[in-house]
Design a protein around this motif. Structure first.
Motif, mmCIF file in Angstrom:
data_model
loop_
_atom_site.group_PDB
_atom_site.id
_atom_site.type_symbol
_atom_site.label_atom_id
_atom_site.label_comp_id
_atom_site.label_asym_id
_atom_site.label_seq_id
_atom_site.Cartn_x
_atom_site.Cartn_y
_atom_site.Cartn_z
ATOM 1 N N ARG A 266 0.823 -1.213 0.000
ATOM 2 C CA ARG A 266 0.000 0.000 0.000
ATOM 3 C C ARG A 266 0.861 1.268 0.000
ATOM 4 N NH1 ARG A 266 -3.462 1.284 -1.973
ATOM 5 N NH2 ARG A 266 -4.012 2.977 -0.553
ATOM 6 N N LEU A 267 2.183 1.094 0.210
ATOM 7 C CA LEU A 267 3.061 2.257 0.331
ATOM 8 C C LEU A 267 4.086 2.322 -0.800
ATOM 9 C CD1 LEU A 267 3.624 2.080 4.195
ATOM 10 C CD2 LEU A 267 2.182 3.702 2.960
ATOM 11 N N LEU A 268 3.753 1.684 -1.916
ATOM 12 C CA LEU A 268 4.647 1.766 -3.073
ATOM 13 C C LEU A 268 4.602 3.183 -3.660
ATOM 14 C CD1 LEU A 268 3.772 -1.632 -4.815
ATOM 15 C CD2 LEU A 268 5.804 -1.076 -3.463
ATOM 16 N N PRO A 269 5.649 3.604 -4.365
ATOM 17 C CA PRO A 269 5.671 4.981 -4.896
ATOM 18 C C PRO A 269 4.610 5.244 -5.948
ATOM 19 C CG PRO A 269 7.578 3.735 -5.667
ATOM 20 C CD PRO A 269 6.919 2.898 -4.624
ATOM 21 N N THR A 270 3.961 4.202 -6.450
ATOM 22 C CA THR A 270 2.907 4.397 -7.456
ATOM 23 C C THR A 270 1.536 4.557 -6.818
ATOM 24 O OG1 THR A 270 2.758 1.984 -7.627
ATOM 25 C CG2 THR A 270 4.166 3.127 -9.236
ATOM 26 N N LYS A 271 1.420 4.393 -5.492
ATOM 27 C CA LYS A 271 0.131 4.423 -4.803
ATOM 28 C C LYS A 271 -0.178 5.822 -4.281
ATOM 29 C CE LYS A 271 -0.535 -0.077 -5.101
ATOM 30 N NZ LYS A 271 -1.630 -0.641 -5.910
ATOM 31 N N ASN A 272 -1.477 6.083 -4.121
ATOM 32 C CA ASN A 272 -1.924 7.343 -3.526
ATOM 33 C C ASN A 272 -2.472 7.084 -2.132
ATOM 34 O OD1 ASN A 272 -4.535 9.043 -2.886
ATOM 35 N ND2 ASN A 272 -3.161 10.373 -4.031
ATOM 36 N N ASN A 273 -2.003 7.891 -1.162
ATOM 37 C CA ASN A 273 -2.521 7.777 0.202
ATOM 38 C C ASN A 273 -2.966 9.126 0.762
ATOM 39 O OD1 ASN A 273 -2.354 4.941 1.198
ATOM 40 N ND2 ASN A 273 -0.244 5.159 0.461
ATOM 41 N N VAL A 274 -2.992 10.137 -0.077
ATOM 42 C CA VAL A 274 -3.559 11.435 0.316
ATOM 43 C C VAL A 274 -4.615 11.778 -0.730
ATOM 44 C CG1 VAL A 274 -3.096 13.862 0.790
ATOM 45 C CG2 VAL A 274 -1.355 12.159 1.320
ATOM 46 N N ARG A 275 -5.876 11.664 -0.355
ATOM 47 C CA ARG A 275 -6.967 11.859 -1.307
ATOM 48 C C ARG A 275 -7.124 13.337 -1.660
ATOM 49 N NH1 ARG A 275 -5.984 7.083 -1.505
ATOM 50 N NH2 ARG A 275 -7.421 5.419 -0.845
ATOM 51 N N GLU A 291 -6.169 9.056 -8.941
ATOM 52 C CA GLU A 291 -5.524 9.933 -7.958
ATOM 53 C C GLU A 291 -4.019 9.987 -8.238
ATOM 54 O OE1 GLU A 291 -6.548 11.722 -5.457
ATOM 55 O OE2 GLU A 291 -8.611 11.133 -5.067
ATOM 56 N N PRO A 292 -3.376 11.170 -8.058
ATOM 57 C CA PRO A 292 -1.926 11.242 -8.282
ATOM 58 C C PRO A 292 -1.178 10.454 -7.207
ATOM 59 C CG PRO A 292 -2.713 13.296 -7.322
ATOM 60 C CD PRO A 292 -3.934 12.469 -7.631
ATOM 61 N N THR A 294 1.584 9.417 -4.355
ATOM 62 C CA THR A 294 2.225 10.214 -3.290
ATOM 63 C C THR A 294 3.491 9.493 -2.819
ATOM 64 O OG1 THR A 294 0.750 9.132 -1.686
ATOM 65 C CG2 THR A 294 0.098 11.307 -2.492
ATOM 66 N N PRO A 295 4.525 9.480 -3.668
ATOM 67 C CA PRO A 295 5.717 8.680 -3.346
ATOM 68 C C PRO A 295 6.457 9.151 -2.095
ATOM 69 C CG PRO A 295 6.097 10.039 -5.293
ATOM 70 C CD PRO A 295 4.644 10.135 -4.984
ATOM 71 N N HIS A 296 6.600 10.462 -1.900
ATOM 72 C CA HIS A 296 7.332 10.945 -0.727
ATOM 73 C C HIS A 296 6.556 10.668 0.555
ATOM 74 C CE1 HIS A 296 9.392 13.252 -3.929
ATOM 75 N NE2 HIS A 296 10.436 13.153 -3.135
ATOM 76 N N TYR A 297 5.254 10.918 0.519
ATOM 77 C CA TYR A 297 4.408 10.638 1.685
ATOM 78 C C TYR A 297 4.536 9.173 2.087
ATOM 79 C CZ TYR A 297 0.023 10.112 4.326
ATOM 80 O OH TYR A 297 -0.917 9.824 5.286
ATOM 81 N N ASN A 298 4.452 8.285 1.096
ATOM 82 C CA ASN A 298 4.547 6.848 1.379
ATOM 83 C C ASN A 298 5.917 6.486 1.944
ATOM 84 O OD1 ASN A 298 2.076 6.941 0.162
ATOM 85 N ND2 ASN A 298 2.700 5.929 -1.737
ATOM 86 N N LEU A 495 2.483 19.269 -4.149
ATOM 87 C CA LEU A 495 2.085 19.865 -2.872
ATOM 88 C C LEU A 495 1.329 18.852 -2.022
ATOM 89 C CD1 LEU A 495 0.895 23.457 -3.888
ATOM 90 C CD2 LEU A 495 2.725 22.903 -2.304
ATOM 91 N N GLN A 496 0.461 18.122 -2.658
ATOM 92 C CA GLN A 496 -0.321 17.087 -1.959
ATOM 93 C C GLN A 496 0.603 16.022 -1.381
ATOM 94 O OE1 GLN A 496 -3.816 16.302 -4.256
ATOM 95 N NE2 GLN A 496 -3.957 14.190 -3.551
ATOM 96 N N ASP A 497 1.624 15.678 -2.146
ATOM 97 C CA ASP A 497 2.573 14.640 -1.727
ATOM 98 C C ASP A 497 3.460 15.128 -0.585
ATOM 99 O OD1 ASP A 497 4.124 12.352 -1.694
ATOM 100 O OD2 ASP A 497 5.382 12.983 -3.377
ATOM 101 N N ASN A 498 3.848 16.416 -0.611
ATOM 102 C CA ASN A 498 4.774 16.954 0.388
ATOM 103 C C ASN A 498 4.077 17.575 1.580
ATOM 104 O OD1 ASN A 498 7.799 16.915 -0.614
ATOM 105 N ND2 ASN A 498 6.540 17.299 -2.421
ATOM 106 N N GLY A 499 2.774 17.361 1.714
ATOM 107 C CA GLY A 499 2.060 17.883 2.873
ATOM 108 C C GLY A 499 2.011 19.395 2.895
ATOM 109 N N GLY A 500 1.936 20.015 1.711
ATOM 110 C CA GLY A 500 1.831 21.463 1.648
ATOM 111 C C GLY A 500 3.159 22.186 1.696
#
Length: 1146
Positions: A266-275, A291-292, A294-298, A495-500
């Protein structure tokens, strides 16, 4: 600045010359003891001077022990020299933790563990219900958007584990950090906590509750929040002991999930975890678009799950292999000196440790290697492997469900996978940072391969701050402007990936944009990493805009830097549209000489200094066009020091064009000399011997056409004389050139006869130049002055064998022996050494266009400190040349600014006492010859001047420093450079602007005993002053030649003539200091022996008065009379003599 102690150093210049102490002494009791032992054994005649240790015959021929033989064998295999081994071992001792400190840290960690386990629990509440938080603590996380699903409760951690370098034994001083992983109980977490920052919110709340209770414990001196490697979503808690151990250690608490809680798939760089619907507050789009990712978030979640597995891997690899641990410690020092290991996206010590583990797994490093070999192997790997193109992996599994490296390359700029195959260890490292690491590794490998004696010092002990490593600096301020850049560049997914975090989101695209725009001008683009701040637990976490500034560093290529044209594709090519779109209104169609019609961008720049600043135009244009960052937010630091070497009315040029014009005129005159008809002997060579002809004259000459109203015309001599009722006319200095005549058996063998023949040649030369080319000439016995196109050249005829004749000494018996005399050495220097040096430095300027400006800035600064007359032009030119010929650990400067900073650093840190400065012009000296020169230097040290500069033509005597500086003046220069460097670097790195850049050029005047103020009316170079006057006197120059041009007055500088008189009359009592470039003050220091009573002698009462002391008549300086004489000698020139009576006593 603190000039008083420096004044005391200068005051001793008349006393016995003593060897100066190095500017920056190496501290540490062990080193002091060792140096004292050396001097005791060597019986050194000069304190602090390195001397060979003398051994007795028995010690010298004693058989080596088995232990010594084994150590020699190890040194030969594992290091390339015994010296390097000793240096590495000493460095490792300095940075390692002592056993005593380890014991104290272990005791503190046990106490921390007990305190953590005693923190009380709290019942479960909704994540958004944070009313339970006490008033004295804030959540260390920006909760945007605030609404989020989930529940939170606090329970003590199920496990407290020490992870990181402390456990592995690879942490280095001075900052000892111990990382502690706190495994949160499963009861705190829910299944979908990986979504929408829920895990990070719980993690932050967990830390907040811990912080509140630990802050009340007297065990801790401070309890602060900070960020994990600068990541805003991952705060951590910093604990420091109370009392005297507060600086001993910082314990960093990292909450982490239980093992196997998050599913890696669920945390692969191709997955989205921030809707997007949650983050942007918009309803989901109905078009079914995915959904785009979120590689850094994951990755940030995965990092917390892998803390323990990474430590286990490193422990297994490093284990008991001391060489590997030493190598990791050396690599950490290497990164720290280059400022590469700190902040978000830094190339941290952890990454280096994992890289060592990778190289061990691929058998490129063996566990038996020494620390030095590990350092070399890792640097070699970094220098030759581009992880932005070909990633690497520690994973040995062949599981088909694992993503390929190519998939990671699409998500991250730099790829280095851990042993699980899911986590990219270099996820936060930008491409720019990795390219900078690669660049530094290449430079370091070249340095190690050169096997230079000072390689260790340059590699591991020399700091490389951004301002000194890059040619130009760009400050973007305020960073909040990057929000607009994110909108313009459409970076919503980032921005979504980096938490703003809009700084991290925009950084990669901005650097890519500028790299593309600067193209062939750019060698490397680096960026500052936002510093890792820490804050009190009662404060809100810092916002992204709090870092205020994003700083970029540009390392430029000199060969592409000065091009004013960006050549695009032909108009009918498909790439033309993209080129036009990239450059916007700057791009236009142009027809070229070959008939092609192309898109092109032309930059406005006419002078060399403007061409050096074309990157400024490129950067501001592209940032405004593509990122909505106006030029008011871009503070460019590249040419701020240019004003110090600009001419009288020039604000767009730093004088390169004027120098080139003078050199061109010199070339024309040389051709005229070659083609002269009627000389008894033909001209065999013409060589320049003046700073103008090697491009290092601080203020280049301009064509001079004197206005006759400023002069009296002496018709019988066809010459001019300055009028007393007019201001002093412009200063004109002739440019010396040496004219060699062909050899002939007709030359006499007597020194006086040779001089007479040369005088005849000078007269004939003037006659022929006047007759054949209509040039205004004036001949003397030693030289001929020629006026050509407004420039004055001084031609000196030279006979090659004359120095040899001057060396010949005839004994009473008629035997001839050769012996150097002052006259022969002076002539040798003038007709042989100086032209060779001028030619070599002229060639250096052709290779490195920034050399001219760097040398001129350096000389301007030294002279502005009133010390210029102690240093020859040639010695300062050679110090500047060393920055280009031996730039290690940097690259040669491409801008005057960075070259001047490195000049200050070299002057302030070089060990002038124990080392010669070797300037290897044209690379004529081999490594073996340089080693031989250093050995000879130590043996002859007491006979050499205090400042020794060696060139291929001058390997033993340092002829350019024979007559100065004295030890005290050199020490004064070292102190001033050490004080000026941090001030200037701070000014240049200030994003709000440098303030008054001339501060470091102003001399400290409160160190002098007497100040003699001069009248600007009689200072011919008044406009060249550091603080250039708003208005000055007309100096009698016309803009074009008159009908009958006469030779201008040469070398007429009243302050210099006045100084010569002062030194002749009072040189035994005082030292005189002056800035020849428009200085209005002469500084006077009494010599220490001046006020010692002297026996009465009727023949030497000048400047003294007779007093009775102890019943005897003695002489003491008559200060009042001397000060009156100062004023009388300079009548009309001297405005005031200011005595500082508190500085001396009679």
């Amino acid at each position: 600045m603190s000039p008083a102690p420096a004044g005391e150093q200068l005051r001793g210049a008349a006393a016995e010359s003593e060897v100066i102490e190095p500017a920056l002494e190496v501290t540490g009791k062990k080193r002091k003891k060792a140096s004292s032992r050396k001097s005791a054994v060597a019986g050194s005649p000069a304190k602090g001077l390195l001397q060979p240790v003398k051994l007795s015959r028995a010690e010298l021929y004693k058989e080596p022990t088995n232990e010594e033989l084994n150590r020699l064998r190890e040194t030969e295999i594992l290091f390339h020299s015994s010296l390097l081994r000793l240096q590495v071992e000493e460095l490792l001792k300095e940075v390692r933790l002592s056993e005593k400190k380890k014991d104290r840290i272990d005791a503190f960690l046990q106490e921390v563990n007990q305190r953590i386990m005693r923190v009380p629990s709290i019942p479960e509440t909704e994540l958004t219900d944070q009313a339970w938080l006490p008033a004295g603590v804030r959540v260390p996380l920006h909760q945007v958007p605030y609404t989020v699903k989930g529940y939170f409760c606090f329970l003590p951690p199920t496990q407290v584990t020490v992870v990181g370098s402390y456990l592995l034994g690879t942490c280095i001083r001075p900052d000892i950090n111990v990382d502690v992983a706190l495994t949160m109980p499963r009861e705190i977490l829910q299944n979908k906590d990986g979504l929408n920052q829920r895990y990070f919110r719980k993690r932050a709340l967990y830390l907040a509750h811990l912080a509140y209770h630990l802050a009340q414990d007297p065990l801790f001196g401070s309890v602060h929040f900070s960020y994990t490697n600068g990541c805003h979503l991952k705060p951590l808690l910093l604990l420091r002991p109370h009392g005297k151990d507060e600086r001993l250690v910082t314990v960093r608490l990292h909450p982490c999930p239980p093992p196997d809680f998050f599913r890696p798939c669920r945390l692969l760089p191709t997955k989205n975890n921030v809707r997007s619907a949650w983050y942007r507050g918009q309803s989901p789009s109905g078009d079914g678009s995915p959904e785009p990712p979120t590689p850094h978030y994951n990755t940030w979640i995965l990092q917390d799950t892998a803390l323990e597995s990474h430590v286990q891997l490193l422990s297994a690899v490093l284990g008991s292999a001391l060489g590997l641990k030493d190598g990791v410690a050396l690599l950490k020092v290497w990164l720290r000196q280059r400022e590469l290991d700190k902040g978000l996206g830094g190339f941290s010590g952890f990454l280096v440790s994992m890289l060592v583990a990778f190289l061990v797994s691929t058998r490129k490093i063996h566990t038996t290697m020494s620390g030095y070999q590990v350092l070399r192997s890792v640097l070699q790997f970094l220098a030759t492997t581009d992880l932005t193109i070909n990633g690497i992996s520690l994973c040995l599994s062949s599981d088909s469900s694992l993503l390929a490296l190519a998939d990671f390359h699409q998500a991250f700029p730099v790829v280095f996978l851990d042993s699980s195959g899911h986590l990219n260890l270099c996820a936060d490292v930008t491409a720019s940072t990795y390219h900078q690491v690669q660049h530094e590794a290449r430079l370091s490998m070249a340095l190690l391969d050169s096997k230079a004696d000072d390689g260790f010092q340059l590699l591991l002990m020399t700091p490389k701050p951004m301002i000194r490593a890059f040619d130009h600096i760009v400050h973007l301020r305020p960073v909040s402007r990057l929000q607009a850049a994110c909108h313009r560049l459409k970076l919503w997914p980032e921005l979504q990936d980096n938490g703003g975090d809009y700084v991290s989101a925009a950084l990669g695209p901005l650097t890519t944009l500028l790299e593309q725009g600067l193209g062939s001008r750019l060698l490397l683009l680096g960026h500052s990493r936002p510093p890792i701040t820490e804050w009190d637990i009662s404060q809100d976490p810092p916002k992204h805009k709090d870092s205020e500034t994003l700083t970029l560093g540009l390392l430029l290529r000199p060969e592409g830097l000065i091009s004013v044209l960006e050549l695009g594709p032909e108009a009918d090519q498909p790439e033309a549209d993209y080129f036009h779109q990239f450059w916007g209104s700057r791009s236009e169609l142009r027809r070229f000489q070959d008939g092609a019609i192309r898109e092109a961008v032309v930059w406005e720049a006419s002078s060399m200094s403007q061409k050096r600043l074309i990157p400024h135009q490129v950067v501001t244009h592209l940032l405004a066009l593509h990122a909505d960052i106006p030029d008011t937010c871009v503070h460019y630091v590249g040419g701020l020091l240019d004003a110090l070497i600009q001419g009288l009315k020039e604000t767009s040029s730093t004088g390169e064009e004027a120098l080139a014009e003078a050199v061109c005129c010199y070339d024309d005159l040389s051709r005229l000399l070659w083609g002269l008809e009627g000389l008894p002997l033909t001209v065999s060579a013409v060589q320049g011997a003046h700073p103008v002809l090697r491009y290092t004259e601080v203020f280049p000459p301009t064509p001079v056409w004197p206005a006759y109203s400023f002069y009296e015309h002496l018709r019988e001599r066809a010459s001019l004389l300055p009028r007393l009722d007019k201001p002093c006319p412009a200063y004109v200095e002739p440019m010396t050139m040496v004219c060699h005549l062909e050899g002939s058996g007709q030359w006499p063998q007597d020194a006086e006869a040779v001089q007479r023949v040369r005088a005849a040649f000078q007269l004939r030369l003037a006659e022929l130049l006047s007759q054949q080319h209509g040039l205004q000439c004036r001949a003397t016995a030693t030289h001929t002055d020629v006026l050509k196109d407004g420039f004055v050249f001084r031609i000196c005829v030279a006979y090659q064998r004359e120095p040899q004749i001057l060396r010949e000494m005839r004994s009473p018996e008629g035997m001839i022996s050769l012996r150097d005399t002052p006259a022969s050495l002076r002539l040798e220097k003038d007709i042989r050494q100086l032209p060779l040096l001028t030619s070599a430095l002229h060639g250096l300027q052709q290779q490195h266009p920034a050399f001219s400006s760097v040398a001129r800035l350096a000389k301007r600064w030294v002279r502005a400190q009133l010390l210029g007359e102690e240093f020859t032009d040639e010695s300062l030119d050679l110090v500047a040349a060393a920055l280009f010929l031996h730039p290690e650990p940097f690259t040669p400067p491409s801008s005057p600014q960075v070259g001047f900073l490195r000049f200050l650093f070299l002057v302030s840190t070089f060990d002038w006492k124990n080392n010669p400065l070797i300037v290897n012009l044209n690379s004529e000296l081999t490594v073996e010859e340089q080693v031989e020169i250093r050995s000879g230097f130590l043996a002859a040290r007491t006979r050499l001047p205090i400042m020794v500069i060696i060139t291929p033509q001058d390997r033993k005597n340092s002829i350019w420093t024979q007559n100065g500086p004295s030890a005290q003046v050199l020490q004064q220069l070292v102190v001033l450079a050490a004080e000026a460097l941090p001030i200037l670097e701070k000014q240049l790195m200030d994003p709000r602007g440098p303030g008054d850049i001339r501060t470091v050029f102003r001399p400290p005047l409160d160190m002098y005993d007497v100040l003699i103020r001069l009248s600007p009316r009689h200072i011919p170079r008044h406009r060249q002053a550091v603080d250039s006057p708003a208005a000055s006197f007309c100096r009698g120059l016309r803009s074009e030649p008159g009908p009958s041009s006469l030779m201008p007055v040469l070398g007429y500088d009243p302050p210099q003539l006045y100084l010569a008189q002062l030194r002749e009359a009072f040189g035994d009592l005082a030292l005189f200091f002056y800035d020849q470039h428009g200085g209005e003050v002469i500084g006077v220091l009494w010599k220490p022996t001046s006020f010692q009573p002297q026996p009465f002698k009727a023949s030497s009462t000048k400047g003294h008065m007779v007093v009775s002391q102890g019943g005897e008549l003695v002489m003491m300086p008559n200060v009042e009379a001397i000060l009156e004489d100062f004023a009388m000698l300079g009548e009309g020139l001297v405005q005031a003599v200011e005595a500082r009576s508190e500085r001396w006593t009679v």
